[in-house]
Design an enzyme around this catalytic site. Structure first.
Site, PDB file in Angstrom:
ATOM      1  N   ASP A 149       0.829  -1.286  -0.175  1.00  0.00           N
ATOM      2  CA  ASP A 149       0.111   0.164  -0.039  1.00  0.00           C
ATOM      3  C   ASP A 149       0.958   1.182  -0.079  1.00  0.00           C
ATOM      4  O   ASP A 149       1.717   1.385   0.981  1.00  0.00           O
ATOM      5  CB  ASP A 149      -0.852  -0.170   1.240  1.00  0.00           C
ATOM      6  CG  ASP A 149      -1.638   1.123   1.374  1.00  0.00           C
ATOM      7  OD1 ASP A 149      -1.917   1.972   0.287  1.00  0.00           O
ATOM      8  OD2 ASP A 149      -2.113   1.335   2.724  1.00  0.00           O
ATOM      9  N   ASP A 174      -6.667 -11.157 -14.483  1.00  0.00           N
ATOM     10  CA  ASP A 174      -7.431 -12.288 -14.061  1.00  0.00           C
ATOM     11  C   ASP A 174      -8.354 -12.028 -15.031  1.00  0.00           C
ATOM     12  O   ASP A 174      -9.260 -10.836 -15.291  1.00  0.00           O
ATOM     13  CB  ASP A 174      -8.002 -12.168 -12.666  1.00  0.00           C
ATOM     14  CG  ASP A 174      -8.118 -13.428 -11.954  1.00  0.00           C
ATOM     15  OD1 ASP A 174      -8.679 -14.287 -12.510  1.00  0.00           O
ATOM     16  OD2 ASP A 174      -7.179 -13.784 -10.999  1.00  0.00           O
ATOM     17  N   ASP A 178     -10.721 -17.438 -14.549  1.00  0.00           N
ATOM     18  CA  ASP A 178     -11.290 -18.032 -13.649  1.00  0.00           C
ATOM     19  C   ASP A 178     -12.736 -18.650 -13.741  1.00  0.00           C
ATOM     20  O   ASP A 178     -13.376 -18.525 -14.803  1.00  0.00           O
ATOM     21  CB  ASP A 178     -11.744 -16.423 -12.735  1.00  0.00           C
ATOM     22  CG  ASP A 178     -12.451 -16.872 -11.457  1.00  0.00           C
ATOM     23  OD1 ASP A 178     -11.671 -17.104 -10.572  1.00  0.00           O
ATOM     24  OD2 ASP A 178     -13.595 -16.685 -11.524  1.00  0.00           O
ATOM     25  N   GLU A 209      -8.258 -21.945 -14.855  1.00  0.00           N
ATOM     26  CA  GLU A 209      -8.588 -22.285 -13.656  1.00  0.00           C
ATOM     27  C   GLU A 209      -9.678 -23.494 -13.895  1.00  0.00           C
ATOM     28  O   GLU A 209     -10.708 -23.295 -14.000  1.00  0.00           O
ATOM     29  CB  GLU A 209      -9.079 -21.324 -12.642  1.00  0.00           C
ATOM     30  CG  GLU A 209      -9.408 -22.105 -11.285  1.00  0.00           C
ATOM     31  CD  GLU A 209     -10.290 -21.201 -10.366  1.00  0.00           C
ATOM     32  OE1 GLU A 209     -10.269 -21.317  -9.182  1.00  0.00           O
ATOM     33  OE2 GLU A 209     -11.258 -20.584 -10.996  1.00  0.00           O
ATOM     34  N   HIS A 243      -4.355 -17.560  -3.790  1.00  0.00           N
ATOM     35  CA  HIS A 243      -5.261 -16.752  -2.831  1.00  0.00           C
ATOM     36  C   HIS A 243      -6.320 -17.696  -2.292  1.00  0.00           C
ATOM     37  O   HIS A 243      -7.288 -17.076  -1.425  1.00  0.00           O
ATOM     38  CB  HIS A 243      -5.699 -15.563  -3.622  1.00  0.00           C
ATOM     39  CG  HIS A 243      -6.412 -15.898  -4.745  1.00  0.00           C
ATOM     40  ND1 HIS A 243      -6.262 -16.509  -5.747  1.00  0.00           N
ATOM     41  CD2 HIS A 243      -7.779 -15.665  -4.926  1.00  0.00           C
ATOM     42  CE1 HIS A 243      -7.081 -16.667  -6.735  1.00  0.00           C
ATOM     43  NE2 HIS A 243      -8.026 -16.268  -6.352  1.00  0.00           N
ATOM     44  N   ASP A 244      -6.635 -18.925  -2.567  1.00  0.00           N
ATOM     45  CA  ASP A 244      -7.870 -19.584  -2.371  1.00  0.00           C
ATOM     46  C   ASP A 244      -7.312 -20.860  -1.403  1.00  0.00           C
ATOM     47  O   ASP A 244      -8.266 -21.460  -1.123  1.00  0.00           O
ATOM     48  CB  ASP A 244      -8.476 -20.239  -3.755  1.00  0.00           C
ATOM     49  CG  ASP A 244      -9.221 -19.196  -4.314  1.00  0.00           C
ATOM     50  OD1 ASP A 244      -9.521 -18.062  -3.996  1.00  0.00           O
ATOM     51  OD2 ASP A 244      -9.178 -19.520  -5.608  1.00  0.00           O
TER      52      ASP A 244
HETATM   53  C1  NOJ Z   1     -11.885 -18.739  -8.145  1.00  0.00           C
HETATM   54  C2  NOJ Z   1     -11.192 -17.581  -7.671  1.00  0.00           C
HETATM   55  O1  NOJ Z   1      -9.813 -17.989  -7.428  1.00  0.00           O
HETATM   56  C3  NOJ Z   1     -11.786 -17.274  -6.344  1.00  0.00           C
HETATM   57  O2  NOJ Z   1     -11.088 -16.520  -5.495  1.00  0.00           O
HETATM   58  C4  NOJ Z   1     -13.186 -16.841  -6.536  1.00  0.00           C
HETATM   59  O3  NOJ Z   1     -13.770 -16.688  -5.133  1.00  0.00           O
HETATM   60  C5  NOJ Z   1     -13.921 -17.730  -7.212  1.00  0.00           C
HETATM   61  N1  NOJ Z   1     -13.377 -18.309  -8.679  1.00  0.00           N
HETATM   62  C6  NOJ Z   1     -14.996 -16.930  -7.931  1.00  0.00           C
HETATM   63  O4  NOJ Z   1     -14.715 -15.884  -8.878  1.00  0.00           O
END
Ligand code: NOJ
Length: 554
Positions: free
Chosen positions: A21, A98, A199, A256, A328-329
């Site tokens: 930031d 993305d 995505d 993805e 990040h997931d």
């Molecule tokens: C996959 C993304 O990586 C995730 O962070 C998101 O919540 C879902 N797709 C929905 O877009």
């Protein structure tokens, strides 16, 4: 196989909100990323994938886009974005954005128009259906819990959302939607982007007509996966998108992709595939349960090895997987794949090395290069992520106490990977002068970039060496295009494989804290990487210390 510009690259995922930031609002921004380009160049990465930075209400941290043509002011301006693309190019780096087009935000003008006139032009941009006797059109459960259907106020109609109710699914069957998507992709690629991470792309094709399936929980709903496994024909949309957008720009794309059918691999990532690559999620999904995180099975080193090898065998030389230990997931890879309490420097390096040397494109997630770990949540109020909050509820409903539920979801929470990047030991780890949007991991005084850049034995320096090896003229061809052959597969807690090309490399990791000795298939000529100072072997045996990792020329 025709060589492509991305084959020899190393990618790095930036989660912009948590990177750096520069204006004190507690949220990372594009100027922060620009200021760290030299750091990333020094690490050696080439492709930077940015999680979404478009205008968004942030119901799902930017994966709910309200305007595909503008930058959210919290991240900066379009000028900042153009500067980032330009400055990256000067350093021979590529920016990848993305592409979130299974759904948009309920605050996108398309959806607002659809709600105002569900039977009009924009109504057909979404899946909108009448309720039957007050009941939703189907019984599918969304990824974030509850029904995939929500009401359109003032009507008897509902719209479909595979994820959060603020993420309405776009109707890809409608040509006008596809045209809008392609126009936007080409607009960004013309600006000089290197490509896209794509995505939730399998979700764009629904099994029609929409219908109920067998419920799998007491809530009477079934996982949306039931429907997806019956949906055929996604390839028609994907090949159209490839031909209209990616191919003419020679763009790098990484899908993805979950749930594709095994026989479809070549069409997905083969020579003329829809995408340049797809992520290997074999390890991340291991142990998952339809019931929820509370029912998940922990992954052991043996499971990890088998998952990696299964993915590698499946893909072989058909195409390139993108290899990750986290994103990040997911929770932090070192906290998830190393047994509890074993996050030592050597173990972190071993896990990184084993993953990095697999055939495919390595993706490093921000902070992985310094060995960032899962954080500590002292209360559910410290959690921001919608998926974690849903799983917390599911765990309570399954009869666990609040304390147990917090413990369980902490292990898997996506917020583990979303805590601010740990730059130094100063207040808020140098991430912000303000209040960080998500609490900093309390271990930042021990784990941070500033310290590791000055320590030749750090995790950071180890990743740097791995990247240098991948780029080295002598080993490059073997590491990038060589085959992968598992070896010593029956040796417990040993993960070892050959990479065979013009040279032969043996990659070996002792995936446990105890030493062990294993047969050495061939006498090494040279030690290229070692996470310890020494190693002991003779013609037939190699003695490995706990977590020892080696790349040997043999
Ligand atoms: C996959 C993304 O990586 C995730 O962070 C998101 O919540 C879902 N797709 C929905 O877009």
């Amino acid at each position: 196989m025709t060589k492509k510009w991305w084959h020899d690259k190393t990618a790095y995922q930036i989660y912009p909100k948590s990177f750096l930031d520069t204006n004190g609002d507690g949220i990372g921004d594009l100027k922060g990323i620009i200021s760290k380009l030299d750091y990333l160049k020094d690490l050696g990465v080439d492709i930077l994938w940015l999680s979404p930075i478009y205008v968004s209400p942030f119901a799902d941290q930017g994966y709910d886009i309200a305007d595909y043509y503008n930058i959210d002011p919290r991240f900066g301006t379009m000028e900042d974005m153009e500067e980032l693309i330009e400055k990256a190019k000067e350093r021979e780096m590529y920016i990848v954005m993305d592409l979130v087009v299974n759904h948009c935000s309920d605050e996108h003008e398309w959806f607002k128009k659809a709600c105002a006139d569900p039977d009009g032009e924009y109504g057909n941009y979404f899946y909108i259906r009448e309720k039957k006797d007050g009941k939703s059109p189907t019984n599918w459960r969304s990824y974030f819990g509850n029904s995939v259907w929500s009401d359109i106020p003032g009507t008897n109609k509902q719209y479909l959302h595979s994820f959060h109710k603020k993420q309405p699914d776009l109707n890809w069957e409608n040509e006008a939607v596809r045209e809008e998507v392609y126009k936007n992709i080409n607009w960004w690629l013309d600006k000089g982007l290197g490509g896209f991470r794509i995505d939730a792309i399998i979700n764009i094709k629904k099994a029609l007509p929409l219908q109920d399936y067998e419920p799998d929980r007491a809530d009477g709903l079934c996982s949306i996966q039931e429907m997806l496994s019956r949906a055929n024909g996604v390839g028609e949309f994907l090949s159209e998108m490839r031909d209209r957008c990616f191919k003419p720009h020679d763009a790098f794309t990484v899908g993805e992709v979950f749930d594709e059918k095994p026989e479809e691999l070549d069409s997905f990532i083969g020579e003329n595939g829809y995408f340049s690559s797809k992520f290997d999620f074999n390890e991340t999904i291991f142990g998952g349960s339809e019931k929820g995180w509370y029912d998940a099975k922990a992954i052991t080193p043996e499971d990890y090895k088998h998952c990696c090898f299964a993915a590698q065998r499946h893909v072989g030389t058909t195409g390139f997987l993108s290899n990750i230990i986290e994103n990040h997931d997911e929770p932090r890879g070192v906290s998830h794949y190393l047994p509890e309490g074993e996050c030592s420097l050597e173990a972190k390096k071993m896990l990184g090395g084993l993953n990095f040397m697999l055939r495919g494109i390595p993706f490093i997630y921000q902070g992985q290069e310094i060995g960032m770990e899962n954080t500590v949540f002292s209360s559910i109020d410290e959690v921001d992520d919608i998926a974690t909050l849903d799983q917390y509820q599911t765990t309570l409903e399954a009869g666990y106490s609040p304390e147990e539920a917090l413990n369980i979801v902490s292990r898997y929470s996506r917020d583990n990977a979303r805590t601010p990047m740990q730059w130094d030991a100063s207040a808020n780890t140098g991430f912000t002068n303000g209040t960080p949007w998500l609490k900093v991991n309390p271990n930042y005084r021990d784990i941070n970039v500033a310290d590791q850049m000055n320590d030749e034995h750090s995790v950071f320096m180890f990743y740097k060496k791995l990247i240098q090896l991948r780029k080295h003229p002598r080993w490059k061809e073997t590491i990038i295009y060589g085959t992968l052959e598992p070896v010593l597969e029956d040796e417990k807690n040993i993960m070892a494989y050959y990479r065979k090309g013009p040279e032969t490399l043996l990659i070996i990791g002792n995936f446990q804290k105890d030493e062990q000795e294993v047969p050495l298939p061939r006498m090494p000529k040279e030690i290229l990487i070692n996470n310890y100072q020494e190693v002991s072997y003779d013609e037939t045996r190699i003695h490995l210390k706990g977590w020892q990792f080696l790349v040997l020329e043999i």
